[in-house]
Scaffold this motif. Structure first.
Motif, short mmCIF file in Angstrom:
data_model
loop_
_atom_site.label_atom_id
_atom_site.label_comp_id
_atom_site.label_asym_id
_atom_site.label_seq_id
_atom_site.Cartn_x
_atom_site.Cartn_y
_atom_site.Cartn_z
N UNK A 85 46.11 37.52 38.65
CA UNK A 85 47.36 36.87 39.22
C UNK A 85 46.79 35.00 39.44
N UNK A 86 47.95 35.28 39.73
CA UNK A 86 47.76 33.78 39.65
C UNK A 86 46.80 33.13 40.38
N UNK A 87 47.20 33.19 42.06
CA UNK A 87 46.43 33.02 42.80
C UNK A 87 44.93 33.36 42.13
N UNK A 88 44.16 34.76 41.81
CA UNK A 88 42.92 34.69 41.82
C UNK A 88 42.36 33.81 40.93
N UNK A 89 43.39 33.73 39.18
CA UNK A 89 43.35 32.62 38.47
C UNK A 89 42.82 31.55 38.56
N UNK A 90 43.63 30.25 39.84
CA UNK A 90 43.43 29.66 40.09
C UNK A 90 41.90 29.27 41.22
N UNK A 91 41.92 30.27 41.63
CA UNK A 91 40.22 30.70 42.98
C UNK A 91 39.18 30.20 41.82
N UNK A 92 39.77 31.23 40.58
CA UNK A 92 38.00 31.57 40.08
C UNK A 92 38.16 29.74 39.33
N UNK A 93 38.83 29.43 38.41
CA UNK A 93 38.84 28.04 38.06
C UNK A 93 38.72 26.73 38.85
N UNK A 94 38.80 26.95 39.95
CA UNK A 94 38.58 25.54 41.15
C UNK A 94 36.81 26.01 41.71
N UNK A 95 36.28 27.20 41.12
CA UNK A 95 35.39 27.81 41.87
C UNK A 95 35.08 27.95 43.32
N UNK A 96 36.81 28.80 44.05
CA UNK A 96 36.52 28.97 44.93
C UNK A 96 36.21 30.37 44.82
N UNK A 97 35.97 31.04 43.75
CA UNK A 97 36.22 33.28 43.49
C UNK A 97 35.21 32.84 42.41
N UNK A 98 33.62 33.80 42.97
CA UNK A 98 32.99 33.86 41.48
C UNK A 98 33.93 34.83 40.71
N UNK A 99 33.04 35.14 39.72
CA UNK A 99 33.78 36.36 38.25
C UNK A 99 33.57 36.84 38.94
N UNK A 100 31.94 36.60 38.25
CA UNK A 100 31.53 38.94 39.32
C UNK A 100 32.22 39.17 40.15
N UNK A 101 32.35 38.59 41.45
CA UNK A 101 33.35 38.88 42.73
C UNK A 101 34.95 39.22 42.45
N UNK A 102 35.28 38.71 41.37
CA UNK A 102 36.84 38.81 40.96
C UNK A 102 37.26 40.26 40.55
N UNK A 103 35.81 40.65 39.92
CA UNK A 103 36.22 41.71 38.56
C UNK A 103 35.27 43.11 39.46
N UNK A 104 34.56 42.75 40.27
CA UNK A 104 34.49 43.79 41.18
C UNK A 104 34.92 43.96 42.65
N UNK A 105 36.09 43.67 42.62
CA UNK A 105 36.67 43.44 43.63
C UNK A 105 38.11 43.98 43.24
N UNK A 106 38.66 44.17 41.31
CA UNK A 106 39.31 44.68 40.28
C UNK A 106 40.57 43.36 40.45
N UNK A 107 40.63 42.74 41.02
CA UNK A 107 41.24 41.08 40.96
C UNK A 107 41.46 40.57 39.50
N UNK A 108 40.37 41.24 38.71
CA UNK A 108 40.48 40.56 37.63
C UNK A 108 40.01 41.64 36.83
N UNK A 109 41.11 42.05 35.65
CA UNK A 109 40.72 43.26 34.66
C UNK A 109 40.30 42.56 33.34
N UNK A 110 39.14 42.36 33.34
CA UNK A 110 38.58 42.18 31.76
C UNK A 110 38.13 44.00 31.17
N UNK A 111 38.74 43.81 29.85
CA UNK A 111 37.80 44.88 29.05
C UNK A 111 37.50 43.83 27.59
N UNK A 112 37.09 44.38 27.37
CA UNK A 112 36.28 44.20 25.40
C UNK A 112 34.96 43.51 25.62
N UNK A 113 34.20 43.76 24.99
CA UNK A 113 32.37 42.74 25.42
C UNK A 113 32.11 41.50 25.35
#
Length: 128
Positions: A85-113
């Motif tokens: 979603x927009x808020x998660x993306x902007x937090x990732x882009x700006x460094x307010x949220x780590x990739x690992x935390x976003x994936x772990x909480x399901x805020x980001x769905x990432x598929x593929x190697x």
């Protein structure tokens, strides 16, 4: 993206600035046009800095861009997709949220190697 002007670091910062207070929980969500401009500009910055067509980054309803070097995807659902979603993306882009935390909480769905964007986030001109 032929004919599209590159986004400068200043343009990126200017597009994201109106969302900062909202992302920090200090203000109401900005108008849709402001939010959309921040999402589109930051996603386009990523695709400009990490060119390629092996990963599709989706931030509905605002933008979908392709980036990351590797096998080119041309038809159907890409094998490497990142969606958030927009808020998660902007937090990732700006460094307010780590990739690992976003994936772990399901805020980001990432598929593929190739769908791990931790190497590219936060966006370079926004890193502390």
């Amino acid at each position: 993206m032929a004919g599209v002007q590159p986004i400068s670091a200043e343009e990126l910062r200017a597009a994201l600035a109106p969302t900062a207070a909202w992302l920090a929980g200090e203000a109401e969500q900005p108008p849709r046009a402001v939010l959309g401009a921040a999402v589109k500009t930051s996603a386009r910055w990523l695709s400009q800095q990490v060119p390629g067509r092996s990963v599709e980054v989706r931030v509905p309803p605002f933008v979908a861009v392709q980036c990351v070097p590797g096998p080119r995807h041309t038809r159907g659902t890409p094998p490497n997709v990142v969606e958030t979603d927009a808020a998660t993306w902007l937090r990732l882009a700006g460094g307010r949220l780590s990739w690992a935390d976003a994936v772990a909480t399901g805020s980001v769905v990432a598929s593929g190697n190739r769908a791990d964007l931790s190497e590219y986030l936060p966006l370079r001109p926004l890193r502390g």
